[in-house]
Enzyme design. Structure first.
Site, PDB file in Angstrom:
ATOM      1  N   HIS A  37      75.676 -47.972 -23.148  1.00 42.82           N
ATOM      2  CA  HIS A  37      75.651 -46.269 -23.013  1.00 42.82           C
ATOM      3  C   HIS A  37      74.203 -46.053 -23.447  1.00 42.82           C
ATOM      4  O   HIS A  37      73.772 -44.978 -22.811  1.00 42.82           O
ATOM      5  CB  HIS A  37      76.460 -45.540 -23.978  1.00 42.82           C
ATOM      6  CG  HIS A  37      77.972 -46.080 -23.857  1.00 42.82           C
ATOM      7  ND1 HIS A  37      78.809 -46.613 -24.587  1.00 42.82           N
ATOM      8  CD2 HIS A  37      78.630 -45.509 -22.748  1.00 42.82           C
ATOM      9  CE1 HIS A  37      80.263 -46.695 -24.117  1.00 42.82           C
ATOM     10  NE2 HIS A  37      79.951 -45.976 -22.915  1.00 42.82           N
ATOM     11  N   LYS A 151      78.427 -51.643 -14.986  1.00 36.88           N
ATOM     12  CA  LYS A 151      79.754 -52.438 -15.224  1.00 36.88           C
ATOM     13  C   LYS A 151      80.890 -52.050 -14.515  1.00 36.88           C
ATOM     14  O   LYS A 151      81.643 -52.948 -14.258  1.00 36.88           O
ATOM     15  CB  LYS A 151      79.912 -52.450 -16.858  1.00 36.88           C
ATOM     16  CG  LYS A 151      80.977 -53.684 -17.146  1.00 36.88           C
ATOM     17  CD  LYS A 151      81.247 -53.347 -18.667  1.00 36.88           C
ATOM     18  CE  LYS A 151      82.030 -52.243 -19.192  1.00 36.88           C
ATOM     19  NZ  LYS A 151      83.480 -52.279 -18.716  1.00 36.88           N
ATOM     20  N   ASP A 152      80.998 -50.714 -14.439  1.00 30.55           N
ATOM     21  CA  ASP A 152      82.114 -49.937 -13.816  1.00 30.55           C
ATOM     22  C   ASP A 152      81.891 -49.821 -12.442  1.00 30.55           C
ATOM     23  O   ASP A 152      81.449 -48.472 -12.081  1.00 30.55           O
ATOM     24  CB  ASP A 152      82.719 -48.962 -14.420  1.00 30.55           C
ATOM     25  CG  ASP A 152      83.041 -48.960 -15.866  1.00 30.55           C
ATOM     26  OD1 ASP A 152      83.982 -49.590 -16.167  1.00 30.55           O
ATOM     27  OD2 ASP A 152      82.275 -48.508 -16.984  1.00 30.55           O
ATOM     28  N   VAL A 178      74.529 -54.280 -19.320  1.00 25.71           N
ATOM     29  CA  VAL A 178      73.856 -54.638 -20.295  1.00 25.71           C
ATOM     30  C   VAL A 178      74.867 -55.661 -21.147  1.00 25.71           C
ATOM     31  O   VAL A 178      75.996 -55.325 -21.211  1.00 25.71           O
ATOM     32  CB  VAL A 178      73.682 -53.349 -21.371  1.00 25.71           C
ATOM     33  CG1 VAL A 178      72.990 -53.935 -22.730  1.00 25.71           C
ATOM     34  CG2 VAL A 178      72.507 -52.464 -20.771  1.00 25.71           C
TER      35      VAL A 178
HETATM   36  O1  PAF Z   1      83.106 -44.610 -17.654  1.00 26.83           O
HETATM   37  C1  PAF Z   1      83.636 -43.857 -18.370  1.00 26.83           C
HETATM   38  O2  PAF Z   1      83.369 -43.769 -19.667  1.00 26.83           O
HETATM   39  C2  PAF Z   1      84.628 -42.755 -17.923  1.00 26.83           C
HETATM   40  O3  PAF Z   1      85.322 -43.173 -17.057  1.00 26.83           O
HETATM   41  C3  PAF Z   1      84.025 -41.508 -17.660  1.00 26.83           C
HETATM   42  C4  PAF Z   1      82.930 -41.601 -16.521  1.00 26.83           C
HETATM   43  C5  PAF Z   1      83.235 -41.014 -18.956  1.00 26.83           C
HETATM   44  C6  PAF Z   1      84.918 -40.548 -17.160  1.00 26.83           C
HETATM   45  O4  PAF Z   1      85.798 -40.077 -18.096  1.00 26.83           O
END
Ligand code: PAF
Length: 280
Positions: A37, A151-152, A178
């Site tokens: 993050h 990652k997502d 990361v």
């Molecule tokens: O990736 C995340 O943390 C969540 O899916 C998001 C994009 C904040 C939506 O709740």
């Protein structure tokens, strides 16, 4: 850093002289922040006049109530980490403000093939919840650029399509995965792994790296099977999928393609982890 607990304080701050008419980078999160993050915050800081990070554990994207209950919530620590990165605004609303009409979600069913496979198939309704909350956050924050982690990867495709549909003047930035020093992709869920599961979880990144190193024209079927075996031979890990796909449609490939993406999901104990590698 300014901490906005609700929508009206966010509006007041965004409309103040200090922030009006400035370029705004936005990093939406569900908290339990880690270096992944923070890498998004750093990138957003480098590319914008100021940065908003949101922390909201979105109930409508959890298809498993136990997963929602166990999702780590560490707001005080998160706020300290964000302040140390010079994040300008932290927006951490409550559910009744984000969902004033109850926990209804929009449908993303018609987004394309990629919405129905992998996470879409294993977590029914998950992406409906994601597009519902991401649209709401984009409308409230009104950013110029948004930052999401690779990652997502499937979520990145979904949000990119949402932005197209919103017709918003909004740039989408995908930032690299990361990893911990030993290769495990950073995730808020990693804290839920026991020591043995943490060790076992390494087979996910190992399988992906092994695959991307041996992904060649003639031997890709064998390479894929060898990587699946690596995961399936670990008794603490239950493989959901390990596939090689087209990076835009997420259709599984049946022949070699140089810009393919390998994606994996598995349960380590009771914690579901995902990871991916672009096979460039
Ligand atoms: O990736 C995340 O943390 C969540 O899916 C998001 C994009 C904040 C939506 O709740």
């Amino acid at each position: 850093m300014i901490f906005c607990k609700g929508i009206s304080s966010l509006n007041t701050v965004l409309n103040s002289k200090e922030f009006r008419n400035k370029s705004l980078g936005f990093v939406p999160t569900m908290g339990a922040l880690h270096q992944g993050h923070l890498s998004l915050i750093r990138k957003a800081k480098a590319e914008n006049d100021f940065v908003v990070c949101s922390i909201f554990v979105n109930p409508t994207q959890f298809n498993n109530p136990e997963d929602l209950k166990l999702y780590p919530r560490t707001l005080d620590k998160d706020a300290m980490l964000l302040a140390a990165e010079n994040c300008d605004i932290l927006f951490a609303p409550e559910a009744d403000e984000m969902y004033p009409d109850g926990l209804k979600k929009e449908s993303a069913d018609d987004y394309g093939y990629f919405i129905h496979v992998l996470e879409g198939a294993h977590r029914p309704g998950h992406f409906d919840g994601v597009v519902t909350i991401v649209r709401r956050l984009f409308e409230l924050v009104n950013p110029n650029k948004v930052y999401f982690g690779q990652k997502d990867y499937q979520q990145c495709l979904v949000v990119r399509e949402l932005i197209n549909r919103m017709n918003a003047n909004l740039s989408f930035v995908m930032c690299p995965v990361v990893r911990e020093e030993d290769g495990l992709a950073m995730s808020s869920r990693n804290v839920r792994l026991s020591e043995a599961e943490r060790k076992a979880s390494l087979v996910l990144s190992q399988a992906l790296f092994q695959l991307s190193n041996s992904w060649e024209e003639n031997s890709w079927v064998d390479a894929l099977q060898a990587s699946r075996d690596l995961i399936q031979n670990n008794p603490l890990v239950k493989l959901d999928y390990l596939v090689v796909c087209d990076p835009n449609s997420l259709k599984e490939l049946d022949s070699f393609q140089p810009n393919a993406i390998a994606l994996v999901a598995a349960l380590c104990g009771s914690t579901r982890l995902i990871d991916n590698v672009i096979m460039s």
